[in-house]
Scaffold this active site. Structure first.
Site, mmCIF file in Angstrom:
data_model
loop_
_atom_site.group_PDB
_atom_site.id
_atom_site.type_symbol
_atom_site.label_atom_id
_atom_site.label_comp_id
_atom_site.label_asym_id
_atom_site.label_seq_id
_atom_site.Cartn_x
_atom_site.Cartn_y
_atom_site.Cartn_z
ATOM 1 N N ASP A 2 -10.992 7.253 -14.790
ATOM 2 C CA ASP A 2 -10.984 6.544 -13.516
ATOM 3 C C ASP A 2 -10.173 5.262 -13.667
ATOM 4 O O ASP A 2 -10.340 4.511 -14.632
ATOM 5 C CB ASP A 2 -12.419 6.210 -13.091
ATOM 6 C CG ASP A 2 -12.483 5.658 -11.685
ATOM 7 O OD1 ASP A 2 -12.543 6.463 -10.742
ATOM 8 O OD2 ASP A 2 -12.471 4.421 -11.530
ATOM 9 N N ASN B 32 -4.626 -1.354 -4.096
ATOM 10 C CA ASN B 32 -4.201 -1.019 -2.732
ATOM 11 C C ASN B 32 -4.266 -2.232 -1.817
ATOM 12 O O ASN B 32 -3.358 -2.462 -0.999
ATOM 13 C CB ASN B 32 -5.080 0.097 -2.174
ATOM 14 C CG ASN B 32 -4.711 1.473 -2.704
ATOM 15 O OD1 ASN B 32 -3.560 1.709 -3.058
ATOM 16 N ND2 ASN B 32 -5.682 2.373 -2.759
ATOM 17 N N HIS C 223 -0.718 0.462 -0.191
ATOM 18 C CA HIS C 223 -1.016 1.844 -0.571
ATOM 19 C C HIS C 223 0.174 2.543 -1.221
ATOM 20 O O HIS C 223 -0.004 3.433 -2.063
ATOM 21 C CB HIS C 223 -1.495 2.631 0.650
ATOM 22 C CG HIS C 223 -2.871 2.245 1.086
ATOM 23 N ND1 HIS C 223 -4.010 2.770 0.526
ATOM 24 C CD2 HIS C 223 -3.283 1.349 2.022
ATOM 25 C CE1 HIS C 223 -5.074 2.245 1.100
ATOM 26 N NE2 HIS C 223 -4.664 1.369 2.021
ATOM 27 N N ASP D 109 0.047 4.541 -4.697
ATOM 28 C CA ASP D 109 0.554 5.899 -4.954
ATOM 29 C C ASP D 109 1.424 5.926 -6.209
ATOM 30 O O ASP D 109 1.343 6.866 -7.012
ATOM 31 C CB ASP D 109 1.374 6.387 -3.758
ATOM 32 C CG ASP D 109 0.510 6.697 -2.544
ATOM 33 O OD1 ASP D 109 -0.721 6.750 -2.690
ATOM 34 O OD2 ASP D 109 1.088 6.883 -1.452
ATOM 35 N N GLU E 240 -8.791 8.101 -7.243
ATOM 36 C CA GLU E 240 -8.204 7.586 -8.482
ATOM 37 C C GLU E 240 -8.870 8.165 -9.721
ATOM 38 O O GLU E 240 -8.730 7.636 -10.823
ATOM 39 C CB GLU E 240 -8.297 6.057 -8.504
ATOM 40 C CG GLU E 240 -9.695 5.492 -8.638
ATOM 41 C CD GLU E 240 -10.423 5.332 -7.313
ATOM 42 O OE1 GLU E 240 -11.386 4.546 -7.284
ATOM 43 O OE2 GLU E 240 -10.033 5.977 -6.319
#
Length: 329
Positions: free
Chosen positions: A206, A214, A219, A223, A249
């Site tokens: 994680d 973000n 965002h 990505d 994630e």
């Protein structure tokens, strides 16, 4: 109407056909049938001229992948797992009796072979994936005088099939496998490990504080971080290991043939390498937390997921940027 059944009309039709067509003699003895006609579509698809093919056997199209797995329908009709179209040898070069050749069987039995897929090789050595049909050519008394083989180029179709298959198996953003594919693979791998009594381990990874990435950078940057993590992790994996985007994630790594100790070592390598420096010149620094578990091959696969998830939760609770290992079940 009479003009349309004249031999010249049929020849024009074949020569203007989109699919490749070749005609061979009915020779059953070595070296096998001889090519006596090829249409322009065959020459265009294979790169050979008609002069280069006439007098040859269909063996001219042979290459290292020509005999892959002959489809079940061909096995049933011909009766053996054998080399398709190419006469005299299996794909590995080992000879087999001419009577075993499917084209020979068409000649001998007069029974057509329905569509099957195979790989031919063009004049320049490049592979040509095709779908073939083979039918005996009979004379007036009914005797087999030759063989008609027609095939079509499957390159575009197979490329589309591969694209669709990849889309069904892969996460669209990162290129890692998706959860549906992972579930199917996990069932297969767990059954294999149980039969062979081989270890299988699982990592859950994680990205720490991903929401803040973000919120801070947007965002699109998030990505890019996800994609960079996938690239970095895949560089550390073996060909048998499987990386999946489990959700958001979080990622799952299936490690066949890996003990708990081996999985711990990999997890720590991933954690340390990701924490040591940004994964890209324009990316923010990140850390990851990992949970490790080994499957109990006498238990069930979901138990390992639960234990790995609990270990991941413990890594986060202990301050993140950590590896925690679940005890054996």
């Amino acid at each position: 109407m009479q003009n349309f059944v004249e031999p010249q009309a049929f020849r024009r039709a074949i020569e203007q056909a989109f699919n490749a067509v070749l005609v061979t003699t009915a020779e059953l003895e070595t070296p096998g049938p001889e090519i006596v006609y090829v249409n322009p579509a065959l020459c265009a698809q294979t790169g050979y001229s008609a002069d280069e093919l006439l007098g040859q056997t269909p063996r001219v199209f042979q290459g290292p992948a020509t005999e892959r797995a002959v489809l079940d329908r061909l096995r049933k009709q011909v009766g053996r797992d054998m080399h398709v179209t190419v006469h005299g040898h299996h794909a590995d070069g080992c000879p087999y009796p001419l009577a075993d050749c499917p084209i020979h069987r068409v000649m001998a039995t007069g029974e057509p072979l329905k569509a099957w897929r195979d790989t031919f090789y063009r004049c320049d050595g490049s592979p040509l994936d095709v779908e073939l049909f083979a039918s005996p050519m009979r004379g007036l008394p009914g005797a087999v005088e030759g063989l008609v083989i027609a095939f079509r180029d499957l390159s575009a179709q197979l490329a589309l099939e591969r694209k669709l298959e990849s889309a069904a198996q892969r996460d669209g953003l990162t290129g890692a496998f998706n959860r549906d594919f992972f579930d199917t693979l996990l069932e297969h791998e767990y059954a294999r490990a149980t039969r062979q009594r081989q270890p299988v381990s699982l990592l859950l990874l994680d990205i720490d504080h991903f929401k803040s990435i973000n919120d801070t950078y947007g965002h699109l940057m998030g990505d890019e971080v996800l994609k960079a993590v996938v690239i970095h992790v895949q560089e550390q994996l073996r060909g048998t290991d499987v990386l999946t985007r489990w959700g958001g994630e979080e990622f799952a790594l299936l490690l066949p043939g890996t003990t708990l100790e081996g999985a711990q070592t990999l997890a720590e390598t991933l954690r340390a390498s990701i924490a040591s420096k940004p994964l890209g010149a324009d990316l923010p620094p990140i850390t990851v937390s990992l949970g490790v578990a080994q499957f109990d091959i006498d238990g069930n696969d979901q138990d390992a997921f639960q234990r790995a998830d609990e270990a991941l939760y413990a890594a986060k609770e202990d301050g993140r940027n950590r590896v925690r290992t679940a005890p054996a079940s």
